[in-house]
Design an enzyme around this catalytic site. Structure first.
Site, mmCIF file in Angstrom:
data_model
loop_
_atom_site.group_PDB
_atom_site.id
_atom_site.type_symbol
_atom_site.label_atom_id
_atom_site.label_comp_id
_atom_site.label_asym_id
_atom_site.label_seq_id
_atom_site.Cartn_x
_atom_site.Cartn_y
_atom_site.Cartn_z
ATOM 1 N N GLY A 11 0.831 -1.205 0.000
ATOM 2 C CA GLY A 11 0.000 0.000 0.000
ATOM 3 C C GLY A 11 0.861 1.250 0.000
ATOM 4 N NE ARG A 72 -1.734 -4.556 -2.147
ATOM 5 C CZ ARG A 72 -1.532 -4.037 -0.942
ATOM 6 N NH1 ARG A 72 -0.641 -4.576 -0.126
ATOM 7 N NH2 ARG A 72 -2.201 -3.000 -0.520
ATOM 8 C CG ASP A 103 3.355 -7.038 7.410
ATOM 9 O OD1 ASP A 103 2.806 -6.514 6.415
ATOM 10 O OD2 ASP A 103 2.729 -7.674 8.279
ATOM 11 C CB THR A 125 2.487 0.722 6.085
ATOM 12 O OG1 THR A 125 1.099 0.504 6.411
ATOM 13 C CG2 THR A 125 3.314 0.360 7.301
ATOM 14 C CG ASP A 127 -2.048 -0.077 7.931
ATOM 15 O OD1 ASP A 127 -2.936 0.782 7.761
ATOM 16 O OD2 ASP A 127 -1.852 -1.015 7.136
ATOM 17 C CG ASP A 129 0.963 -2.771 10.118
ATOM 18 O OD1 ASP A 129 1.906 -2.117 9.617
ATOM 19 O OD2 ASP A 129 0.212 -3.500 9.441
HETATM 20 P P1 ATP Z 1 0.700 -2.740 3.402
HETATM 21 O O1 ATP Z 1 0.957 -3.001 4.859
HETATM 22 O O2 ATP Z 1 0.569 -1.286 3.133
HETATM 23 O O3 ATP Z 1 -0.402 -3.566 2.819
HETATM 24 P P2 ATP Z 1 2.661 -4.636 2.506
HETATM 25 O O4 ATP Z 1 4.080 -4.462 2.116
HETATM 26 O O5 ATP Z 1 2.401 -5.449 3.750
HETATM 27 O O6 ATP Z 1 2.042 -3.176 2.619
HETATM 28 P P3 ATP Z 1 1.646 -6.769 0.803
HETATM 29 O O7 ATP Z 1 0.649 -6.750 -0.292
HETATM 30 O O8 ATP Z 1 1.407 -7.688 1.948
HETATM 31 O O9 ATP Z 1 1.823 -5.244 1.294
HETATM 32 O O10 ATP Z 1 3.072 -7.146 0.176
HETATM 33 C C1 ATP Z 1 3.577 -6.436 -0.932
HETATM 34 C C2 ATP Z 1 4.241 -7.387 -1.882
HETATM 35 O O11 ATP Z 1 5.356 -8.023 -1.221
HETATM 36 C C3 ATP Z 1 3.399 -8.543 -2.390
HETATM 37 O O12 ATP Z 1 2.544 -8.162 -3.449
HETATM 38 C C4 ATP Z 1 4.462 -9.526 -2.857
HETATM 39 O O13 ATP Z 1 4.962 -9.163 -4.124
HETATM 40 C C5 ATP Z 1 5.570 -9.307 -1.811
HETATM 41 N N1 ATP Z 1 5.467 -10.373 -0.808
HETATM 42 C C6 ATP Z 1 4.533 -10.518 0.158
HETATM 43 N N2 ATP Z 1 4.717 -11.667 0.856
HETATM 44 C C7 ATP Z 1 5.799 -12.278 0.303
HETATM 45 C C8 ATP Z 1 6.503 -13.500 0.556
HETATM 46 N N3 ATP Z 1 6.092 -14.339 1.508
HETATM 47 N N4 ATP Z 1 7.567 -13.790 -0.210
HETATM 48 C C9 ATP Z 1 7.966 -12.953 -1.189
HETATM 49 N N5 ATP Z 1 7.342 -11.798 -1.485
HETATM 50 C C10 ATP Z 1 6.283 -11.452 -0.765
#
Ligand code: ATP
Length: 319
Positions: A11, A72, A103, A125, A127, A129
């Site tokens: 995000g 994503r 994360d 982020t 959040d 979090d």
């Molecule tokens: P937000 O907290 O704002 O949602 P985020 O970084 O947690 O941000 P996610 O959609 O969970 O958002 O993760 C972003 C991208 O990171 C995913 O679309 C994917 O490409 C990569 N990613 C997530 N989990 C994994 C994993 N286990 N292994 C490799 N890449 C990952």
């Protein structure tokens, strides 16, 4: 270290641009070429990679969103996807990567480090979090957006003697709701970190009514439930009419606050320092106003904790 890459993922959050700018400018200051990877891990796999110049990050420090765009990518969760990403980085001669995101993005960063590709994470982020940092880039701006909205809602709430229920973002964390509720004097704040008792909420609303309160504000963190469900409960169990506002994506946009710009600049600078020192697999953060770093592994296994003193204070102030 002569060439590094930077990407934003997950995000978007206000202040990501200030973090990109910091990485690019500090890199160039230290004679490091910096490449922008567009559209997160998805763009990495497809080689959407472009060299950044000083001017590439001009006029962006005050802008919300991310000039590198975000995406994503399920492909990047697979071994093949990660290998394709590393192959692209190698084709450009890029030796290390800075990942700005949440994360999920750090899980991807940890995989790259495990495969021998040095990566540093910056928490971006709204959040708030992520463990290992008191604040994430974007949280302060989102908080101010929510406060601005609640101030406006308070005007109409007091004019019409109404109870408003406002739903704030935050995923599984109650930080945005707790901080904004405190800052705006909400009567009730519902967060996922704490069970709530509907009878108690009804009792407090009625007590406030009896002593002549003209309005009530209830802030609900999305992780604690939906504002509409709380409104339906109040109607069904106590006949109390409320109005619901779900703030939604306005919380993610807007010009970053001074705090977020400075935090993003400091964290971007620290990420560069770590790479120049040969470090990898770390996330930078801020704790007690000191810029720190932790192993990403410990961030992924750790758990963000909301400040219990703030929860207690919110209860004490909303009698
Ligand atoms: P937000 O907290 O704002 O949602 P985020 O970084 O947690 O941000 P996610 O959609 O969970 O958002 O993760 C972003 C991208 O990171 C995913 O679309 C994917 O490409 C990569 N990613 C997530 N989990 C994994 C994993 N286990 N292994 C490799 N890449 C990952």
């Amino acid at each position: 270290m002569k060439k590094i890459g930077v990407l934003t993922s997950g995000g978007d959050a206000p202040g990501m641009n200030a973090a990109i700018r910091s990485v690019v400018r500090k890199g160039i200051f230290h004679d490091v070429e910096v490449y922008g990877i567009y559209q997160g891990y998805s763009g990495l796999i497809f080689g959407n990679i472009h060299k950044m110049e000083l001017g590439s990050v001009g006029d962006i420090i005050h802008r919300g969103g991310t000039i590198l765009h975000s995406a994503r990518s399920d492909d990047f969760k697979t071994y093949d996807g990660q290998m394709k990403g590393i192959e692209q980085l190698k084709q450009f001669g890029i030796e290390a990567l800075v990942v700005i995101g949440g994360d999920g993005s750090f899980k991807g960063a940890e995989k790259l480090t495990e495969h021998g590709f040095p990566t540093i994470g910056i928490p971006g982020t709204i959040d708030n979090d992520i463990p290992g940092t008191d604040f994430t880039v974007g949280f302060d701006t989102a908080l101010n957006t929510v406060i601005d909205a609640i101030d406006k809602i308070r005007d109409t709430a007091s004019s019409h003697e109404r109870t408003f229920i406002i739903e704030a973002m935050g995923r599984d964390a109650g930080d945005i709701a707790l901080w904004s509720g405190l800052a705006d004097g909400a009567e009730t704040i519902l967060i996922p970190e704490e069970d709530y008792d509907m009878d108690n909420i009804i009792h407090r609303l009625r007590r406030g009514n009896h002593r002549g309160k003209r309005h009530s504000i209830i802030v609900v963190a999305e992780g604690a439930g939906s504002a509409s469900d709380v409104a339906a409960d109040l109607k069904e169990n106590a006949g109390i009419d409320t109005r619901v506002t779900v703030l939604g994506h306005i919380q993610r946009g807007g010009s970053p606050t001074a705090y977020d710009r400075v935090l993003a600049s400091r964290l971007g600078g620290k990420a560069l320092d770590l790479l120049l020192e040969g470090e990898a697999g770390k996330m930078v953060g801020i704790e007690n106003n000191e810029i720190v770093s932790h192993n990403i592994q410990s961030i992924l296994t750790g758990q963000h904790k909301i400040d219990p003193q703030l929860i207690r204070l919110a209860h004490e102030l909303s009698i």
